[in-house]
Motif scaffolding. Structure first.
Motif, PDB file in Angstrom:
ATOM      1  N   ILE A  95      19.381  -7.912 -27.848  1.00  0.00           N
ATOM      2  CA  ILE A  95      19.061  -6.486 -27.775  1.00  0.00           C
ATOM      3  C   ILE A  95      19.606  -5.760 -28.997  1.00  0.00           C
ATOM      4  O   ILE A  95      18.930  -4.892 -29.579  1.00  0.00           O
ATOM      5  CB  ILE A  95      19.627  -5.860 -26.482  1.00  0.00           C
ATOM      6  CG1 ILE A  95      18.976  -6.484 -25.238  1.00  0.00           C
ATOM      7  CG2 ILE A  95      19.427  -4.344 -26.482  1.00  0.00           C
ATOM      8  CD1 ILE A  95      17.481  -6.348 -25.168  1.00  0.00           C
ATOM      9  N   TYR A  96      20.817  -6.131 -29.436  1.00  0.00           N
ATOM     10  CA  TYR A  96      21.387  -5.470 -30.614  1.00  0.00           C
ATOM     11  C   TYR A  96      20.568  -5.784 -31.860  1.00  0.00           C
ATOM     12  O   TYR A  96      20.403  -4.923 -32.742  1.00  0.00           O
ATOM     13  CB  TYR A  96      22.846  -5.886 -30.821  1.00  0.00           C
ATOM     14  CG  TYR A  96      23.496  -5.097 -31.932  1.00  0.00           C
ATOM     15  CD1 TYR A  96      23.908  -3.782 -31.733  1.00  0.00           C
ATOM     16  CD2 TYR A  96      23.665  -5.657 -33.197  1.00  0.00           C
ATOM     17  CE1 TYR A  96      24.480  -3.040 -32.755  1.00  0.00           C
ATOM     18  CE2 TYR A  96      24.238  -4.921 -34.233  1.00  0.00           C
ATOM     19  CZ  TYR A  96      24.641  -3.611 -34.006  1.00  0.00           C
ATOM     20  OH  TYR A  96      25.189  -2.874 -35.032  1.00  0.00           O
ATOM     21  N   GLN A  97      20.041  -6.987 -31.947  1.00  0.00           N
ATOM     22  CA  GLN A  97      19.189  -7.328 -33.091  1.00  0.00           C
ATOM     23  C   GLN A  97      17.970  -6.409 -33.158  1.00  0.00           C
ATOM     24  O   GLN A  97      17.534  -6.020 -34.249  1.00  0.00           O
ATOM     25  CB  GLN A  97      18.740  -8.784 -32.994  1.00  0.00           C
ATOM     26  CG  GLN A  97      19.843  -9.791 -33.254  1.00  0.00           C
ATOM     27  CD  GLN A  97      19.415 -11.214 -32.944  1.00  0.00           C
ATOM     28  OE1 GLN A  97      18.242 -11.498 -32.682  1.00  0.00           O
ATOM     29  NE2 GLN A  97      20.371 -12.130 -32.954  1.00  0.00           N
ATOM     30  N   VAL A  98      17.428  -6.050 -32.000  1.00  0.00           N
ATOM     31  CA  VAL A  98      16.286  -5.124 -31.986  1.00  0.00           C
ATOM     32  C   VAL A  98      16.737  -3.733 -32.408  1.00  0.00           C
ATOM     33  O   VAL A  98      16.036  -3.035 -33.138  1.00  0.00           O
ATOM     34  CB  VAL A  98      15.606  -5.094 -30.605  1.00  0.00           C
ATOM     35  CG1 VAL A  98      14.410  -4.138 -30.621  1.00  0.00           C
ATOM     36  CG2 VAL A  98      15.150  -6.492 -30.199  1.00  0.00           C
ATOM     37  N   ARG A  99      17.921  -3.298 -31.961  1.00  0.00           N
ATOM     38  CA  ARG A  99      18.442  -2.000 -32.431  1.00  0.00           C
ATOM     39  C   ARG A  99      18.490  -1.975 -33.956  1.00  0.00           C
ATOM     40  O   ARG A  99      18.140  -0.972 -34.599  1.00  0.00           O
ATOM     41  CB  ARG A  99      19.847  -1.758 -31.885  1.00  0.00           C
ATOM     42  CG  ARG A  99      19.935  -1.454 -30.418  1.00  0.00           C
ATOM     43  CD  ARG A  99      21.315  -0.919 -30.040  1.00  0.00           C
ATOM     44  NE  ARG A  99      21.613  -1.220 -28.653  1.00  0.00           N
ATOM     45  CZ  ARG A  99      21.159  -0.502 -27.617  1.00  0.00           C
ATOM     46  NH1 ARG A  99      20.410   0.547 -27.843  1.00  0.00           N
ATOM     47  NH2 ARG A  99      21.464  -0.846 -26.382  1.00  0.00           N
ATOM     48  N   GLU A 100      18.928  -3.085 -34.551  1.00  0.00           N
ATOM     49  CA  GLU A 100      19.007  -3.152 -36.007  1.00  0.00           C
ATOM     50  C   GLU A 100      17.620  -3.053 -36.638  1.00  0.00           C
ATOM     51  O   GLU A 100      17.443  -2.398 -37.672  1.00  0.00           O
ATOM     52  CB  GLU A 100      19.691  -4.447 -36.424  1.00  0.00           C
ATOM     53  CG  GLU A 100      21.179  -4.490 -36.089  1.00  0.00           C
ATOM     54  CD  GLU A 100      21.836  -5.764 -36.572  1.00  0.00           C
ATOM     55  OE1 GLU A 100      22.900  -5.679 -37.217  1.00  0.00           O
ATOM     56  OE2 GLU A 100      21.281  -6.865 -36.300  1.00  0.00           O
ATOM     57  N   LYS A 101      16.629  -3.698 -36.023  1.00  0.00           N
ATOM     58  CA  LYS A 101      15.269  -3.647 -36.574  1.00  0.00           C
ATOM     59  C   LYS A 101      14.696  -2.232 -36.479  1.00  0.00           C
ATOM     60  O   LYS A 101      14.069  -1.736 -37.424  1.00  0.00           O
ATOM     61  CB  LYS A 101      14.366  -4.628 -35.830  1.00  0.00           C
ATOM     62  CG  LYS A 101      14.701  -6.086 -36.083  1.00  0.00           C
ATOM     63  CD  LYS A 101      13.847  -7.017 -35.241  1.00  0.00           C
ATOM     64  CE  LYS A 101      14.248  -8.468 -35.459  1.00  0.00           C
ATOM     65  NZ  LYS A 101      13.444  -9.400 -34.643  1.00  0.00           N
ATOM     66  N   VAL A 102      14.899  -1.573 -35.352  1.00  0.00           N
ATOM     67  CA  VAL A 102      14.404  -0.207 -35.182  1.00  0.00           C
ATOM     68  C   VAL A 102      15.131   0.729 -36.142  1.00  0.00           C
ATOM     69  O   VAL A 102      14.509   1.576 -36.805  1.00  0.00           O
ATOM     70  CB  VAL A 102      14.568   0.275 -33.725  1.00  0.00           C
ATOM     71  CG1 VAL A 102      14.091   1.713 -33.573  1.00  0.00           C
ATOM     72  CG2 VAL A 102      13.801  -0.630 -32.768  1.00  0.00           C
ATOM     73  N   SER A 103      16.442   0.584 -36.238  1.00  0.00           N
ATOM     74  CA  SER A 103      17.209   1.468 -37.123  1.00  0.00           C
ATOM     75  C   SER A 103      16.823   1.264 -38.577  1.00  0.00           C
ATOM     76  O   SER A 103      16.815   2.211 -39.366  1.00  0.00           O
ATOM     77  CB  SER A 103      18.711   1.236 -36.935  1.00  0.00           C
ATOM     78  OG  SER A 103      19.112  -0.036 -37.419  1.00  0.00           O
ATOM     79  N   GLY A 104      16.475   0.021 -38.938  1.00  0.00           N
ATOM     80  CA  GLY A 104      16.030  -0.224 -40.294  1.00  0.00           C
ATOM     81  C   GLY A 104      14.723   0.466 -40.616  1.00  0.00           C
ATOM     82  O   GLY A 104      14.535   1.000 -41.718  1.00  0.00           O
ATOM     83  N   MET A 105      13.804   0.489 -39.656  1.00  0.00           N
ATOM     84  CA  MET A 105      12.514   1.130 -39.880  1.00  0.00           C
ATOM     85  C   MET A 105      12.624   2.645 -39.893  1.00  0.00           C
ATOM     86  O   MET A 105      11.886   3.327 -40.614  1.00  0.00           O
ATOM     87  CB  MET A 105      11.510   0.686 -38.805  1.00  0.00           C
ATOM     88  CG  MET A 105      10.133   1.293 -38.948  1.00  0.00           C
ATOM     89  SD  MET A 105       8.893   0.537 -37.859  1.00  0.00           S
ATOM     90  CE  MET A 105       8.506  -0.967 -38.778  1.00  0.00           C
ATOM     91  N   PHE A 106      13.567   3.204 -39.120  1.00  0.00           N
ATOM     92  CA  PHE A 106      13.662   4.662 -38.975  1.00  0.00           C
ATOM     93  C   PHE A 106      14.944   5.235 -39.589  1.00  0.00           C
ATOM     94  O   PHE A 106      15.314   6.356 -39.300  1.00  0.00           O
ATOM     95  CB  PHE A 106      13.508   5.041 -37.504  1.00  0.00           C
ATOM     96  CG  PHE A 106      12.157   4.677 -36.962  1.00  0.00           C
ATOM     97  CD1 PHE A 106      11.068   5.505 -37.142  1.00  0.00           C
ATOM     98  CD2 PHE A 106      11.971   3.458 -36.328  1.00  0.00           C
ATOM     99  CE1 PHE A 106       9.807   5.139 -36.688  1.00  0.00           C
ATOM    100  CE2 PHE A 106      10.708   3.081 -35.864  1.00  0.00           C
ATOM    101  CZ  PHE A 106       9.630   3.921 -36.052  1.00  0.00           C
ATOM    102  N   SER A 107      15.572   4.481 -40.456  1.00  0.00           N
ATOM    103  CA  SER A 107      16.694   4.873 -41.317  1.00  0.00           C
ATOM    104  C   SER A 107      17.804   5.621 -40.587  1.00  0.00           C
ATOM    105  O   SER A 107      18.093   6.779 -40.863  1.00  0.00           O
ATOM    106  CB  SER A 107      16.198   5.695 -42.519  1.00  0.00           C
ATOM    107  OG  SER A 107      15.709   6.959 -42.164  1.00  0.00           O
ATOM    108  N   CYS A 108      18.433   4.913 -39.635  1.00  0.00           N
ATOM    109  CA  CYS A 108      19.606   5.460 -38.972  1.00  0.00           C
ATOM    110  C   CYS A 108      20.520   4.299 -38.581  1.00  0.00           C
ATOM    111  O   CYS A 108      20.207   3.135 -38.847  1.00  0.00           O
ATOM    112  CB  CYS A 108      19.225   6.296 -37.759  1.00  0.00           C
ATOM    113  SG  CYS A 108      18.442   5.368 -36.430  1.00  0.00           S
ATOM    114  N   GLU A 109      21.621   4.593 -37.948  1.00  0.00           N
ATOM    115  CA  GLU A 109      22.571   3.567 -37.547  1.00  0.00           C
ATOM    116  C   GLU A 109      22.115   2.896 -36.242  1.00  0.00           C
ATOM    117  O   GLU A 109      21.573   3.565 -35.351  1.00  0.00           O
ATOM    118  CB  GLU A 109      23.960   4.176 -37.346  1.00  0.00           C
ATOM    119  CG  GLU A 109      24.572   4.769 -38.600  1.00  0.00           C
ATOM    120  CD  GLU A 109      24.794   3.720 -39.679  1.00  0.00           C
ATOM    121  OE1 GLU A 109      25.156   2.582 -39.332  1.00  0.00           O
ATOM    122  OE2 GLU A 109      24.582   4.044 -40.868  1.00  0.00           O
TER     123      GLU A 109
END
Length: 376
Positions: free
Chosen positions: A47-61
């Motif tokens: 789940i955290y890996q997905v948070r990283e992918k989403v945050s990378g696309m939408f430029s946030c932590e």
């Protein structure tokens, strides 16, 4: 079937999204991070890996990505958590009911007042329309990135800058653009971005997220178990646990990660370019068909999402959609949960037929649609 209803939900899903769903149900059907056993820990890592992918696309932590069941839930959390008694809110004249009904209910409850700023094709005028409503007690501006009915895009970066100039929070509803048109927290200055997973991000239905900037404080919409601070009567103070009460939709979240992988592999610009070429082809074909009516200018890169709205003279939008369905062509007709947009474009009496191609739509699909339309 020729599927042109991707504005509602994308179909088909990429093969890797389908595979990820099966894998998630087999290997990650455990409460993520709420058990000390290996499978729970592995689920939390996934789940955290997905948070990283989403945050990378939408430029946030990554910790500022909150998973929700759809964009509507994310908008409810963001809007209701941002206002207080006496707040003034500004929304656009094209907003979806996921925004309009929320602020209308808050006004009915005596919590806020709100104004509606008109969309304009001229960005300077559009920004000025919002600025004209700013008051001393304005706490929030909420605006979609692009209309879910007519496809026209708002100058989000400029609106975010306007909001910050007056110390006002800015929420972007990216329901129709997340995955095809870039928008970000750090890159575009939005304080909060809300989006679904099941549209341009290709995930399962029942997925969405709220992305926020650092130090954004929001009240909670729901309370419950989070797996942390369990002895306290209060929700945790920091995201994402503060807003993720209850068991997460692991398979849906993991499918969102696979959808982002698909986009990154294809290239967002390539996907958007393909869909916009087809949107312009559809627009031109409809424009040449007899007894048809279009409501906005020809789609232009950067100024539009790949969405076409039209009507046929003497026919209701629902009857046109039904006739197309009889030829196994799927479109959406009616009001698309957006009374404000139909009021602005003066289609309240008719609704519209909406077409939304996707990365999987072909030129041949569009040709069949146009040939069928001519025979109706």
């Amino acid at each position: 079937m020729i599927y042109l209803d991707n504005g509602a939900t994308s179909y088909p899903k990429p093969a890797q999204v389908l595979r990820s769903t099966v894998e998630a149900l087999k290997n990650f059907s455990f409460n993520s991070g709420r058990g000390g056993y290996r499978q729970s820990v592995k689920a939390a890592e996934k789940i955290y890996q997905v948070r990283e992918k989403v945050s990378g696309m939408f430029s946030c932590e990554p910790q500022n990505i909150v998973f929700t069941k759809n964009c509507t839930e994310a908008l409810n959390i963001a809007i209701k958590g941002s206002v207080k008694k006496g707040s003034h809110v500004i929304i656009s004249s094209l907003e979806h009911n996921a925004v309009w009904r929320v602020v209308s209910k808050l006004k009915e409850q005596g919590i806020i007042d709100f104004d509606i700023a008109d969309f304009d094709y001229d960005d300077d005028v559009c920004v000025s329309n919002f600025e004209s409503f700013i008051r001393e007690n304005t706490d929030l501006i909420v605006c979609m990135t692009a209309s879910n009915v007519f496809g026209v895009a708002f100058p989000v970066r400029r609106l975010a800058a306007l909001a910050h100039r007056y110390s006002v929070r800015f929420i972007a509803d990216a329901a129709q653009t997340a995955g095809i048109m870039p928008v970000g927290i750090e890159s575009d200055g939005a304080d909060i971005i809300c989006a679904p997973g099941h549209k341009c991000l290709y995930a399962q239905m029942g997925t969405g997220f709220m992305a926020s900037a650092k130090n954004i404080k929001l009240d909670t919409l729901i309370q419950g178990g989070t797996g942390s601070a369990s002895l306290s009567a209060s929700q945790p103070s920091e995201p994402p646990e503060r807003f993720e009460a209850g068991t997460l939709n692991n398979s849906g979240i993991i499918s969102l990660g696979a959808g982002i992988d698909f986009i990154n592999n294809r290239g967002m610009e390539n996907i958007y370019g393909h869909e916009m070429r087809l949107a312009r082809f559809l627009y031109d074909g409809i424009n040449q068909s007899p007894n048809t009516r279009l409501y906005v200018p020809r789609p232009e890169n950067g100024k539009s999402a790949p969405i076409i709205a039209f009507n046929m003279d003497g026919k209701s939008s629902e009857s046109v959609a039904a006739s197309l369905a009889a030829h196994d062509i799927a479109v959406r007709a009616g009001y698309h949960c957006s009374a404000l947009a139909h009021s602005f474009f003066k289609t309240l009496d008719t609704g519209v037929v909406r077409l939304c191609p996707s990365v999987f739509t072909t030129q041949r699909d569009c040709e069949v649609f146009l040939n069928t339309l001519k025979k109706l």
